[in-house]
Design a protein around this motif. Structure first.
Motif, PDB file in Angstrom:
ATOM      1  N   CYS A  73      -7.809   0.281  -3.004  1.00  0.00           N
ATOM      2  CA  CYS A  73      -7.391  -0.163  -1.974  1.00  0.00           C
ATOM      3  C   CYS A  73      -7.991  -0.874  -1.173  1.00  0.00           C
TER       4      CYS A  73
ATOM      5  N   TYR B 252      -7.058  -5.182  -0.442  1.00  0.00           N
ATOM      6  CA  TYR B 252      -7.308  -5.293   0.960  1.00  0.00           C
ATOM      7  C   TYR B 252      -7.991  -6.584   0.598  1.00  0.00           C
TER       8      TYR B 252
ATOM      9  N   TRP C 157      -2.456   3.043   2.881  1.00  0.00           N
ATOM     10  CA  TRP C 157      -2.460   3.894   1.597  1.00  0.00           C
ATOM     11  C   TRP C 157      -3.407   5.088   2.187  1.00  0.00           C
ATOM     12  N   SER C 158      -3.484   5.594   3.035  1.00  0.00           N
ATOM     13  CA  SER C 158      -3.606   6.835   4.046  1.00  0.00           C
ATOM     14  C   SER C 158      -3.061   7.295   4.374  1.00  0.00           C
TER      15      SER C 158
ATOM     16  N   SER D 176       1.184  -1.352  -0.331  1.00  0.00           N
ATOM     17  CA  SER D 176      -0.142  -0.088   0.407  1.00  0.00           C
ATOM     18  C   SER D 176       1.229   1.495   0.255  1.00  0.00           C
TER      19      SER D 176
ATOM     20  N   SER E 225      -5.613   8.676   9.461  1.00  0.00           N
ATOM     21  CA  SER E 225      -4.807   6.568   9.658  1.00  0.00           C
ATOM     22  C   SER E 225      -5.179   6.139  11.568  1.00  0.00           C
TER      23      SER E 225
ATOM     24  N   SER F 186      -6.079  10.062   3.554  1.00  0.00           N
ATOM     25  CA  SER F 186      -7.653   9.416   3.309  1.00  0.00           C
ATOM     26  C   SER F 186      -7.485   7.884   2.265  1.00  0.00           C
ATOM     27  N   CYS F 187      -7.852   7.262   2.099  1.00  0.00           N
ATOM     28  CA  CYS F 187      -8.319   5.457   1.203  1.00  0.00           C
ATOM     29  C   CYS F 187      -8.791   6.150  -0.145  1.00  0.00           C
ATOM     30  N   GLU F 188      -8.378   5.731  -1.000  1.00  0.00           N
ATOM     31  CA  GLU F 188      -8.252   5.909  -2.239  1.00  0.00           C
ATOM     32  C   GLU F 188      -8.944   4.495  -2.413  1.00  0.00           C
ATOM     33  N   TRP F 189     -10.960   4.356  -2.766  1.00  0.00           N
ATOM     34  CA  TRP F 189     -11.040   2.916  -2.592  1.00  0.00           C
ATOM     35  C   TRP F 189     -10.890   2.117  -3.935  1.00  0.00           C
TER      36      TRP F 189
ATOM     37  N   LEU G  53      -5.470  -1.087   3.909  1.00  0.00           N
ATOM     38  CA  LEU G  53      -5.919   0.281   3.095  1.00  0.00           C
ATOM     39  C   LEU G  53      -4.982   1.320   4.268  1.00  0.00           C
TER      40      LEU G  53
END
Length: 298
Positions: free
Chosen positions: A179, A183, A167-168, A42, A127, A173-176, A164
Motif C-alpha cells: 500500500c 500510495y 486494500w483495507s 488497490s 477502513s 487492514s493495510c499490507e504496508w 490505502l
C-alpha cells in the motif's frame, strides 16, 4: 443531437438543481476519475490470484468518489469564492457567480458528507477509521495554496487515500509493503497532472497572490515532471514485486511510462488549452494501470 456527456446531463437537469451539480463539478468528471482510479488499483491488487476485482467494492468506491470529490469541490469553492471571482476560468462557478449562497452550499456539503458516511459505514471497522482520517486533508487542502508553493503535494496525499483504503476494504487492514509504494506512486502522479493543471492559471495566480508548483518550477517544469514520473514508475515496480504481479502488470507500467513521457515531451506550459488536454488525458494513465493489474492478477 444531444450527446450523453456529463456536461449535457447537467444542462438537462432541472434549473434549480444545476448550480449544485456544477458546484460538485459533475459536469467535469476528470477529477472524479483521478480520485477513483487509485481506489481501483488497490482493490484490484487485493483480489485473490486468478480472480477479478470485487465488483461490489468497485461500485461502492465509485459512488464514494463522486460524493467525496463533490464535497471537496464544495469546500474548495467556499474557501476560494473571493479568489475565484478574479480568475476568468473560475468566475462562473456557482458560489463566485452568486448562483447559490454560502449557507446553501454548507447545507449541500452536509448532505454530501452524510451520504459519503453511509458509503464508508458499509466497510469494515479498520477502513471506517482509515477513511474518516482523510477528512482533515479534504478540509485543509484548499488553504495550502495560500501558504506553500506545494499545494499539489497535499492534493496528492488527499486524492490517493483510496490506494490505502481499497486494500483495507478487501483485506481488513493495510499490507504496508504494497500500500505505501502504491500510495507514493499516486502522490507522484498527482504532482505530475496537477502541476500541468496549475499552469492554466499561473498568470491569474500571480496577480491574486496564490501559490502552486507551476509557479515554483517555472521553466524547469518538464524536468520536475520527469522526476516525479520516474519516481511513480519505480514505486509501481516495487508494488508489483511485493504482491507477486506478473508480466501484464509490468507491461501496463511500461505503457504508463510511455504515456507520461509523451505528455511531458509535447506539453506547452504556456497554452492553457494544451495543459487542460494533457491533464484530462491522465484518466487513460489510470485505466491502463488498472487493466494491467486485472490481467496480471488473472
Amino acid at each position: 443531437p444531444r450527446s450523453f456527456s456529463a456536461t449535457e446531463l447537467v444542462r438537462a437537469a432541472p434549473a434549480p438543481l444545476q448550480p449544485y451539480l456544477r458546484l460538485m463539478r459533475l459536469h467535469q468528471p476528470a477529477g472524479t476519475w483521478l480520485l477513483y482510479l487509485p481506489c481501483t488499483w488497490s482493490i484490484g491488487l487485493a483480489a485473490a490470484p486468478g480472480c477479478l476485482p470485487d465488483w461490489r467494492m468497485l461500485s461502492l468506491f465509485g459512488v464514494g468518489a463522486v460524493l467525496m470529490r463533490g464535497a471537496g469541490c464544495t469546500i474548495n469553492d467556499m474557501w476560494d469564492r473571493d479568489y475565484d471571482r478574479q480568475v476568468a476560468r473560475t468566475a462562473s462557478r456557482p458560489l463566485a457567480a452568486g448562483d447559490i449562497s454560502t449557507f446553501q452550499s454548507l447545507v449541500f456539503l452536509g448532505g454530501q458528507l452524510s451520504l459519503a458516511l453511509c458509503v464508508l459505514l458499509c466497510l469494515n471497522y479498520y477502513s471506517i477509521i482509515l477513511g474518516a482520517s482523510s477528512l482533515f486533508l479534504v478540509i485543509t487542502y484548499p488553504l495550502m495554496k495560500r501558504i506553500t508553493y506545494w499545494p499539489q503535494l497535499v492534493l496528492g496525499f488527499t486524492f490517493n487515500w483510496g490506494a490505502l483504503l481499497g486494500w483495507s476494504a478487501i483485506k481488513g487492514s493495510c499490507e504496508w509493503s504494497v500500500c505505501l509504494p502504491l500510495y507514493f506512486a499516486g502522490v507522484m502522479w498527482t504532482l505530475v497532472y496537477d502541476t500541468i493543471y496549475a499552469h492554466q492559471d499561473k498568470r491569474d495566480d500571480i496577480m491574486i497572490g496564490v501559490k502552486s508548483t507551476a509557479l515554483h518550477f517555472k521553466k524547469d517544469t518538464k524536468q520536475w515532471l520527469s522526476g516525479f514520473s520516474l519516481a511513480m514508475l519505480l514505486s509501481l515496480c516495487v508494488t508489483g514485486l511485493n504482491c507477486n504481479q506478473t508480466l501484464p502488470y509490468y507491461s501496463a507500467v511500461a505503457a504508463v511510462g510511455a504515456h507520461l513521457a509523451h505528455q511531458i515531451y509535447t506539453l506547452d506550459i504556456d497554452k492553457p488549452e494544451d495543459c487542460w488536454k494533457k491533464f484530462a488525458s491522465n484518466r487513460t494513465v489510470g485505466i491502463l494501470l488498472f487493466m494491467g493489474i486485472v490481467l496480471g492478477n488473472l
